[in-house]
Motif scaffolding. Structure first.
Motif, short mmCIF file in Angstrom:
data_model
loop_
_atom_site.label_atom_id
_atom_site.label_comp_id
_atom_site.label_asym_id
_atom_site.label_seq_id
_atom_site.Cartn_x
_atom_site.Cartn_y
_atom_site.Cartn_z
N ASP A 41 0.82 -1.21 0.00
CA ASP A 41 0.00 0.00 0.00
C ASP A 41 0.85 1.26 0.00
OD1 ASP A 41 -2.47 -1.44 0.29
OD2 ASP A 41 -2.02 -1.68 2.42
N ARG A 42 0.29 2.32 -0.54
CA ARG A 42 0.89 3.64 -0.41
C ARG A 42 0.57 4.13 1.00
NH1 ARG A 42 -1.00 9.22 -3.03
NH2 ARG A 42 -2.81 8.56 -1.87
N LEU A 43 1.60 4.61 1.72
CA LEU A 43 1.44 5.03 3.11
C LEU A 43 1.91 6.48 3.27
CD1 LEU A 43 3.09 1.89 4.76
CD2 LEU A 43 0.64 2.30 4.42
N THR A 44 1.16 7.26 4.02
CA THR A 44 1.57 8.63 4.35
C THR A 44 1.76 8.71 5.85
OG1 THR A 44 0.37 9.56 2.48
CG2 THR A 44 0.96 11.08 4.26
N LEU A 45 2.97 9.09 6.26
CA LEU A 45 3.28 9.22 7.67
C LEU A 45 2.69 10.54 8.16
CD1 LEU A 45 6.75 8.51 9.28
CD2 LEU A 45 5.09 10.11 10.20
N GLU A 46 1.60 10.45 8.90
CA GLU A 46 0.88 11.65 9.33
C GLU A 46 1.33 12.18 10.69
OE1 GLU A 46 -3.27 10.46 9.05
OE2 GLU A 46 -3.37 11.53 7.12
N ARG A 47 1.61 11.26 11.64
CA ARG A 47 1.94 11.69 13.00
C ARG A 47 2.98 10.76 13.60
NH1 ARG A 47 -1.22 15.60 14.25
NH2 ARG A 47 -0.72 15.67 16.44
N ARG A 48 3.68 11.30 14.64
CA ARG A 48 4.58 10.46 15.41
C ARG A 48 4.24 10.64 16.88
NH1 ARG A 48 5.78 15.51 15.36
NH2 ARG A 48 7.48 16.47 16.48
N MET A 95 13.85 4.92 24.09
CA MET A 95 12.71 5.51 23.39
C MET A 95 11.91 4.40 22.71
SD MET A 95 14.43 8.86 21.51
CE MET A 95 12.93 9.28 20.61
N HIS A 96 10.63 4.64 22.57
CA HIS A 96 9.77 3.79 21.75
C HIS A 96 8.54 4.62 21.39
CE1 HIS A 96 7.74 3.20 25.62
NE2 HIS A 96 6.68 2.88 24.91
N GLY A 97 7.72 4.10 20.51
CA GLY A 97 6.52 4.83 20.14
C GLY A 97 5.84 4.23 18.95
N TYR A 98 5.21 5.10 18.15
CA TYR A 98 4.54 4.62 16.94
C TYR A 98 4.35 5.77 15.96
CZ TYR A 98 0.36 6.46 19.32
OH TYR A 98 -0.53 7.26 19.98
N PHE A 99 4.22 5.40 14.71
CA PHE A 99 3.85 6.34 13.65
C PHE A 99 2.39 6.07 13.29
CE2 PHE A 99 8.48 5.89 12.30
CZ PHE A 99 8.85 7.12 12.81
N THR A 100 1.64 7.12 13.04
CA THR A 100 0.28 6.99 12.52
C THR A 100 0.35 7.22 11.02
OG1 THR A 100 -0.66 7.77 14.60
CG2 THR A 100 -2.09 7.81 12.66
N GLY A 106 -7.84 3.76 5.42
CA GLY A 106 -7.98 4.43 6.72
C GLY A 106 -6.64 4.61 7.40
N SER A 107 -6.69 4.85 8.69
CA SER A 107 -5.50 5.16 9.48
C SER A 107 -5.04 3.93 10.27
CB SER A 107 -5.86 6.30 10.45
OG SER A 107 -4.73 6.76 11.11
#
Length: 124
Positions: A41-48, A95-100, A106-107
């Motif tokens: 899929d095409r993905l757009t990194l919107e948030r971190r 550090m750790h986290g996620y990208f939206t 959808g998201s």
């Protein structure tokens, strides 16, 4: 069970002694993130969303739009790389986290596995 991440995320960290001040409990680390779109899929990194921990148990959350002022779109197989920095109060932390990510359906959230921030010579 959580679905497999559409991204392969690689992290390289570097302690920056010339911008750190141990006497002031300031330890600066650069980190370079490489993001590979391993989905179809095409993905757009919107948030971190980051959780930054020091060795004293202090946690700081950092959340915002995109990364380093960008919201990159990655086609299948495409790579994006960026560098940033974090300051903690101890010579060791993590550090750790996620990208939206936005997809055609959808998201979704892509987890970023914990990685270590460590001044050289502190850990064996």
């Amino acid at each position: 069970m959580q679905p497999e991440s559409p991204l392969r995320i690689t992290v390289v960290t570097t302690f920056v002694p010339e911008q750190s001040d141990p006497a002031e409990c300031r330890f600066l680390f650069h980190y370079q993130i490489t993001i590979d779109n391993i989905s179809n899929d095409r993905l757009t990194l919107e948030r971190r969303h980051w959780f930054i921990h020091d060795a004293n148990g202090k946690q700081v959350e950092v959340e915002g739009k995109g990364v380093v002022g960008e919201t990159p779109t990655l086609q299948p197989g495409q790579r994006f790389q960026y560098s940033s920095a974090a300051v903690i109060e101890t010579p060791v932390g993590s550090m750790h986290g996620y990208f939206t990510l936005a997809t055609a359906r959808g998201s979704i959230k892509a987890p970023i596995a914990p990685f270590q921030l460590s001044q050289p010579g502190i850990l064996h």
